[in-house]
Scaffold this motif. Structure first.
Motif, PDB file in Angstrom:
ATOM      1  N   ASP A 300      43.706 -14.571  33.866  1.00 16.18           N
ATOM      2  CA  ASP A 300      42.424 -14.026  34.299  1.00 16.18           C
ATOM      3  C   ASP A 300      42.035 -12.817  33.455  1.00 16.18           C
ATOM      4  N   THR A 301      40.790 -12.813  32.968  1.00 14.85           N
ATOM      5  CA  THR A 301      40.272 -11.705  32.169  1.00 14.85           C
ATOM      6  C   THR A 301      38.832 -11.421  32.562  1.00 14.85           C
ATOM      7  N   LEU A 302      38.228 -10.455  31.899  1.00 12.23           N
ATOM      8  CA  LEU A 302      36.839 -10.104  32.165  1.00 12.23           C
ATOM      9  C   LEU A 302      35.859 -11.159  31.670  1.00 12.23           C
ATOM     10  N   VAL A 303      36.322 -12.102  30.860  1.00 16.07           N
ATOM     11  CA  VAL A 303      35.446 -13.172  30.374  1.00 16.07           C
ATOM     12  C   VAL A 303      35.911 -14.533  30.885  1.00 16.07           C
ATOM     13  N   GLY A 304      36.656 -14.520  31.983  1.00 12.77           N
ATOM     14  CA  GLY A 304      37.157 -15.763  32.557  1.00 12.77           C
ATOM     15  C   GLY A 304      38.580 -16.054  32.112  1.00 12.77           C
ATOM     16  N   PRO A 305      39.153 -17.169  32.560  1.00 11.96           N
ATOM     17  CA  PRO A 305      40.534 -17.516  32.198  1.00 11.96           C
ATOM     18  C   PRO A 305      40.662 -17.786  30.701  1.00 11.96           C
ATOM     19  N   LEU A 306      41.684 -17.192  30.086  1.00  9.59           N
ATOM     20  CA  LEU A 306      41.946 -17.385  28.662  1.00  9.59           C
ATOM     21  C   LEU A 306      43.388 -17.819  28.446  1.00  9.59           C
ATOM     22  N   GLY A 307      43.608 -18.580  27.381  1.00  4.92           N
ATOM     23  CA  GLY A 307      44.953 -19.001  27.015  1.00  4.92           C
ATOM     24  C   GLY A 307      45.188 -18.801  25.529  1.00  4.92           C
ATOM     25  N   PHE A 308      46.439 -18.996  25.117  1.00  3.70           N
ATOM     26  CA  PHE A 308      46.816 -18.856  23.712  1.00  3.70           C
ATOM     27  C   PHE A 308      46.730 -20.205  23.012  1.00  3.70           C
ATOM     28  N   GLY A 309      46.556 -20.174  21.685  1.00  3.44           N
ATOM     29  CA  GLY A 309      46.471 -21.416  20.932  1.00  3.44           C
ATOM     30  C   GLY A 309      46.738 -21.218  19.461  1.00  3.44           C
ATOM     31  N   LEU A 310      46.366 -22.215  18.666  1.00  6.13           N
ATOM     32  CA  LEU A 310      46.461 -22.269  17.205  1.00  6.13           C
ATOM     33  C   LEU A 310      47.861 -22.584  16.695  1.00  6.13           C
ATOM     34  N   GLU A 311      48.726 -23.128  17.563  1.00  2.53           N
ATOM     35  CA  GLU A 311      50.064 -23.494  17.100  1.00  2.53           C
ATOM     36  C   GLU A 311      50.006 -24.513  15.965  1.00  2.53           C
ATOM     37  N   GLU A 312      48.976 -25.371  15.972  1.00 10.93           N
ATOM     38  CA  GLU A 312      48.836 -26.370  14.914  1.00 10.93           C
ATOM     39  C   GLU A 312      48.652 -25.726  13.538  1.00 10.93           C
ATOM     40  N   ILE A 316      53.164 -21.387  15.785  1.00 14.82           N
ATOM     41  CA  ILE A 316      53.589 -20.708  17.006  1.00 14.82           C
ATOM     42  C   ILE A 316      52.449 -20.463  17.987  1.00 14.82           C
ATOM     43  N   GLY A 317      51.224 -20.366  17.500  1.00 15.29           N
ATOM     44  CA  GLY A 317      50.111 -20.000  18.380  1.00 15.29           C
ATOM     45  C   GLY A 317      50.009 -18.492  18.457  1.00 15.29           C
ATOM     46  N   ASN A 318      50.269 -17.945  19.651  1.00 11.84           N
ATOM     47  CA  ASN A 318      50.305 -16.495  19.882  1.00 11.84           C
ATOM     48  C   ASN A 318      48.979 -15.785  19.632  1.00 11.84           C
ATOM     49  N   VAL A 319      47.877 -16.532  19.644  1.00  7.76           N
ATOM     50  CA  VAL A 319      46.540 -15.950  19.497  1.00  7.76           C
ATOM     51  C   VAL A 319      45.696 -16.398  20.676  1.00  7.76           C
ATOM     52  N   VAL A 320      45.143 -15.443  21.430  1.00  6.03           N
ATOM     53  CA  VAL A 320      44.273 -15.791  22.557  1.00  6.03           C
ATOM     54  C   VAL A 320      42.974 -16.399  22.029  1.00  6.03           C
ATOM     55  N   ILE A 321      42.534 -17.482  22.667  1.00  5.50           N
ATOM     56  CA  ILE A 321      41.314 -18.172  22.255  1.00  5.50           C
ATOM     57  C   ILE A 321      40.180 -17.789  23.215  1.00  5.50           C
TER      58      ILE A 321
END
Length: 356
Positions: A300-312, A316-321
């Motif tokens: 949960d964040t101020l702009v709605g639910p966010l998750g990490f991505g870019l593993e492709e 590893i990903g580790n970047v919030v999208i």
């Protein structure tokens, strides 16, 4: 950074946002135990040396468990130190290529130019068919080059020609010679400082301007009438499409008398994401479990639910999208939302451009 240009634009506003977000979270529960955030701030000077010094001070004097280093230079400098002590390290302003399986504890919660530039140029190609050439002028530091890399890669992928790529000292305030050089190439679109954009307009240039880091105060200085039509493409607390962000902004500005600049919005989300990740992981000590939760969860964040991505892309990903809002300035502190791309669409365009 708490001093200099980066301190004014990033560090000081972000410090207030961290504090207000931690206050909003208050006491929170993880695996049946109650916790609250104790925040400690140091000046990393937005430099490699500052990142090293502040990281060592956080660890040896303050004994922190989690660390955030704003701007890419100090963030990357702190990586080996944080990993030596098994500590999660969040940064801002880094490129997606800065994250790899070799550095599993290093991640980024803030929005980033490499993430949103592909979506912007995808939109631009159809929305402004008159645009063919692009100029970019940025700061000559790790963050400025990360922005430039994203703009250039995205522009070229979608068929635009880069006619200017210029990097200036971060403390630059005089843009007359830069404006002259850019205007000689007569680009259809300009990415760079608002002062430079307005100076070119005053000299007769009539192209489009775009910003990946928008604040109201420079518009006040140059005159809002001079920035109508200016395009924006990163998640900011403006408009009315993220009510929680706007509510946070209103309280923040009333409380501190400061504008909730993008860095401050993203800083608040650092607290909200990490808090929710700890709750979902059920631990504040097992860094590997927390990281595994980050890979799969939504927070949960101020702009709605966010998750990490870019593993492709980086293994590893580790970047919030974040979602990507395309906006245009229409008046004094007035903005029109032209299109809102979802986080999923944003990631897909990034994979398309950088995975080519």
């Amino acid at each position: 950074p708490m001093t200099g240009g980066y301190g004014a634009a990033v560090g000081v506003p972000a410090e207030k946002a961290f504090s207000m977000a931690a206050e909003k979270v208050g006491v929170f529960e993880v695996a049946g135990k109650k916790y609250e955030w104790k925040l400690i701030f140091e000046d990393n000077l937005a430099t490699i040396a500052g990142g090293n010094a502040s990281a060592l001070k956080f660890i040896h004097e303050h004994h922190v468990k989690f660390m955030h280093q704003a701007t890419a230079d100090p963030g990357l400098a702190a990586v080996p130190i944080a990993e030596q002590y098994g500590m999660l390290l969040d940064t801002a302003g880094a490129n997606y290529t800065d994250f790899s399986p070799e550095h599993p504890y290093f991640y980024q919660t803030s929005a980033t130019w490499s993430l949103h530039a592909p979506t912007f140029f995808h939109w631009l190609k159809d929305a402004h068919p008159e645009v063919h050439t692009v100029a970019y002028v940025g700061a000559d530091d790790r963050t400025g080059h990360a922005v430039g890399d994203a703009v250039i890669a995205s522009a070229e992928y979608f068929g635009f020609e880069m006619v200017v790529e210029e990097y200036t000292p971060p403390e630059t305030i005089e843009y007359s010679h830069i404006a002259t050089a850019v205007m000689q190439e007569d680009p259809d679109m300009f990415f760079g400082a608002l002062d430079c954009y307005v100076l070119m307009q005053e000299r007769g240039w009539d192209g489009l301007g775009v910003s990946g880091y928008w604040t109201d105060s420079p518009a006040e200085q140059v005159g809002w009438e001079n920035v109508e039509g200016y395009l924006l493409y990163l998640p900011f607390a403006i408009g009315d499409y993220w009510p929680a962000a706007i509510t946070f902004r209103e309280e923040y500005e009333h409380r501190y008398g400061l504008e909730l600049v993008p860095a401050a919005l993203w800083a608040a989300n650092v607290i909200f994401v990490l808090t929710d990740a700890l709750r979902q992981a059920g631990t504040v000590d097992d860094m590997d479990k927390i990281l595994e939760t980050m890979k799969t969860g939504k927070f949960d964040t101020l702009v709605g639910p966010l998750g990490f991505g870019l593993e492709e892309l980086n293994g590893i990903g580790n970047v919030v999208i974040y979602p990507t809002p395309i906006m245009v300035v229409t008046g004094r502190m007035e903005y029109e939302l032209l299109h809102l791309y979802t986080a999923e669409e944003t990631e897909a365009f990034m994979l398309e451009v950088y995975g080519k």
